[in-house]
Structure formats: structure tokens, C-alpha cells
Design a protein around this motif. Structure first.
Motif, PDB file in Angstrom:
ATOM      1  N   GLU A  65       3.125   5.497  -6.074  1.00  0.00           N
ATOM      2  CA  GLU A  65       2.644   5.435  -7.840  1.00  0.00           C
ATOM      3  C   GLU A  65       1.754   6.708  -7.886  1.00  0.00           C
ATOM      4  O   GLU A  65       1.498   7.155  -8.980  1.00  0.00           O
ATOM      5  N   HIS A  66       0.821   6.825  -6.898  1.00  0.00           N
ATOM      6  CA  HIS A  66      -0.020   7.947  -6.840  1.00  0.00           C
ATOM      7  C   HIS A  66       0.556   9.395  -7.277  1.00  0.00           C
ATOM      8  O   HIS A  66       0.554  10.205  -7.848  1.00  0.00           O
ATOM      9  N   GLU A 104       5.760  -0.738  -8.435  1.00  0.00           N
ATOM     10  CA  GLU A 104       4.441  -0.832  -7.836  1.00  0.00           C
ATOM     11  C   GLU A 104       3.868  -2.223  -8.044  1.00  0.00           C
ATOM     12  O   GLU A 104       3.108  -2.774  -7.532  1.00  0.00           O
ATOM     13  N   ASP A 113       2.329  -5.392  -5.887  1.00  0.00           N
ATOM     14  CA  ASP A 113       1.269  -6.045  -5.981  1.00  0.00           C
ATOM     15  C   ASP A 113       1.043  -7.461  -6.540  1.00  0.00           C
ATOM     16  O   ASP A 113       0.452  -8.215  -5.984  1.00  0.00           O
ATOM     17  N   LYS A 138       0.828  -1.162  -0.192  1.00  0.00           N
ATOM     18  CA  LYS A 138       0.124  -0.035   0.009  1.00  0.00           C
ATOM     19  C   LYS A 138       0.934   1.524  -0.133  1.00  0.00           C
ATOM     20  O   LYS A 138       0.607   2.318  -0.635  1.00  0.00           O
ATOM     21  N   ASP A 198       5.759   2.962 -11.621  1.00  0.00           N
ATOM     22  CA  ASP A 198       4.774   1.779 -12.180  1.00  0.00           C
ATOM     23  C   ASP A 198       5.091   0.551 -12.167  1.00  0.00           C
ATOM     24  O   ASP A 198       4.274  -0.231 -11.395  1.00  0.00           O
ATOM     25  N   VAL A 209       1.893   1.779  -3.467  1.00  0.00           N
ATOM     26  CA  VAL A 209       0.488   2.610  -4.191  1.00  0.00           C
ATOM     27  C   VAL A 209       0.487   3.967  -4.068  1.00  0.00           C
ATOM     28  O   VAL A 209       0.489   4.786  -4.731  1.00  0.00           O
TER      29      VAL A 209
END
Length: 212
Positions: free
Chosen positions: A51-52, A93, A97, A45, A90, A48
């Protein structure tokens, strides 16, 4: 009174450096994930979030380009560098995932080796992007040469990982087949991240050669 058509090197440098620092943080988090595989969902997380943040910075670069008539370096080079920095985050991440989705018990050695090389290259990238402010050729040339060496080493790790995985490919056991497919996907994505770091260095080299 501000004129948006005048070039502002500092504004783009700020964004590139922010993207580089975000990339280095993502690589650090990935290395922590694979070397201390505890609570991987929580650690994923955090990636993530990186990545954002990478998306936010990239959109800020594109927005500034769309509102600026004259840029300090070629518009295409700004687009390219921003996009390539974001692509690496990306990929990093995506690896986290996949580790969670595949319910991995413990990362294989090759994945740890790849993550270490990505961490070194990402830190080097972040530290070197500051030299884009004045297009300092000497430190930037040293940077892209080091990235090339790291990418070559990463290729060797990747090829060895594939060879080790394919050693299981003739086995009829379904669990071993899943093992091969799972880890192939992950080492492929890590290789994509390392290739992406080389692509970032290539974009930096292009900027330097055009502007120094």
C-alpha cells in the motif's frame, strides 16, 4: 539539455508498469493470506508495504504531471489510471487489515474465491499495462474483455456470499450476528477491489479509444 514540457511516454509507462506489478504482488499476498491463514499479522504487514509502495508510485505520477507541460496522453487519463490502480491496492490492504482486526479464525469459502479472481485479474492487468507503451489496441482490448468476464464471475460469487450470510440474519444469537457483519464487511471490500480492477480496465479502454 532536457525540456520538461516535451512529452515522455516512457516515463509514465515505467510508472504504470510499476504500479501494475505492485498491484499484482498485493493480490498474490492476499491470496496467500486467505489460502494459508498462518501468521496473518505478519502477512498483513507485507500488504501495508504494498500500500505504501502504491502511494509512492501514485505520488510520482502526480509529481511528474505537475512538472510537465505536455503529456503523451490526456492529463486527466493519467490521473485517472494512476488513482484507480492505487485504489485497488488500498482495498486489498483493507481486507487484510479487517481479517486481522476481526481476529478471524479461518476465511470463508467465498473470500477465497474472491481473492482468486482478484489475483487472476491483477496479474492480467500487470501483464497488459506494458502494451500502453505503444497503445497496442488488440492485446489491450482482449485484456479489458477478460476483466469484464472476471468481474461478472466475481459478482456471482459476491451475490452468493451475501445470500449465504443473510441466511443467518434472522437468528437472535449475537455471535451469529457478528459473524454476518464481519464477513459482509470483508466480502464488500473484496467486491470493491474487483470493481476497482474493472475501473482500471475502463480507464485503459478510454486511453486506447482516444489515442489509437
Amino acid at each position: 539539455m532536457k525540456f520538461p514540457f516535451l512529452p515522455n511516454t516512457g516515463a509514465y509507462s515505467d510508472l504504470f508498469e510499476a504500479a501494475g506489478n505492485n498491484l499484482a504482488e498485493a493480490a498474490r499476498l492476499l491470496l496467500d493470506l486467505v489460502t494459508d491463514f498462518v501468521d496473518p499479522e505478519m502477512k498483513a504487514k507485507r500488504l501495508v508495504d504494498c500500500e505504501h509502495e502504491g502511494d509512492r508510485i501514485t505520488h510520482a505520477v502526480y509529481s511528474r504531471l505537475n512538472s510537465t507541460f505536455v503529456t503523451p496522453i490526456d492529463r486527466e487519463d493519467i490521473y485517472l489510471l494512476a488513482g484507480r490502480l492505487d485504489d485497488v491496492v488500498d482495498s486489498i490492504e483493507a481486507v487484510a487489515d479487517m481479517l486481522v482486526l476481526h481476529r478471524v479464525i479461518e476465511p470463508i469459502d467465498a473470500v477465497v474465491q474472491q481473492a482468486r479472481l482478484i489475483d487472476v485479474a491483477a496479474k492480467d492487468t500487470a501483464a497488459s499495462l506494458v502494451h500502453l507503451r505503444d497503445i497496442a489496441r488488440e492485446p489491450l482490448q482482449s485484456y479489458w474483455n477478460r476483466i469484464d468476464e472476471l468481474e461478472t464471475e466475481a459478482d456471482r460469487v459476491y451475490r452468493r456470499a451475501l445470500a449465504d450470510l443473510y441466511a443467518f440474519s434472522d437468528d437472535d444469537d449475537d455471535s451469529l450476528a457478528r459473524h454476518v457483519l464481519t464477513w459482509k464487511d470483508i466480502v464488500d471490500e473484496l467486491e470493491r477491489a474487483m470493481d476497482g480492477l474493472e475501473h482500471v480496465a475502463d480507464a485503459v479502454e478510454s486511453i486506447v479509444l482516444k489515442n489509437s
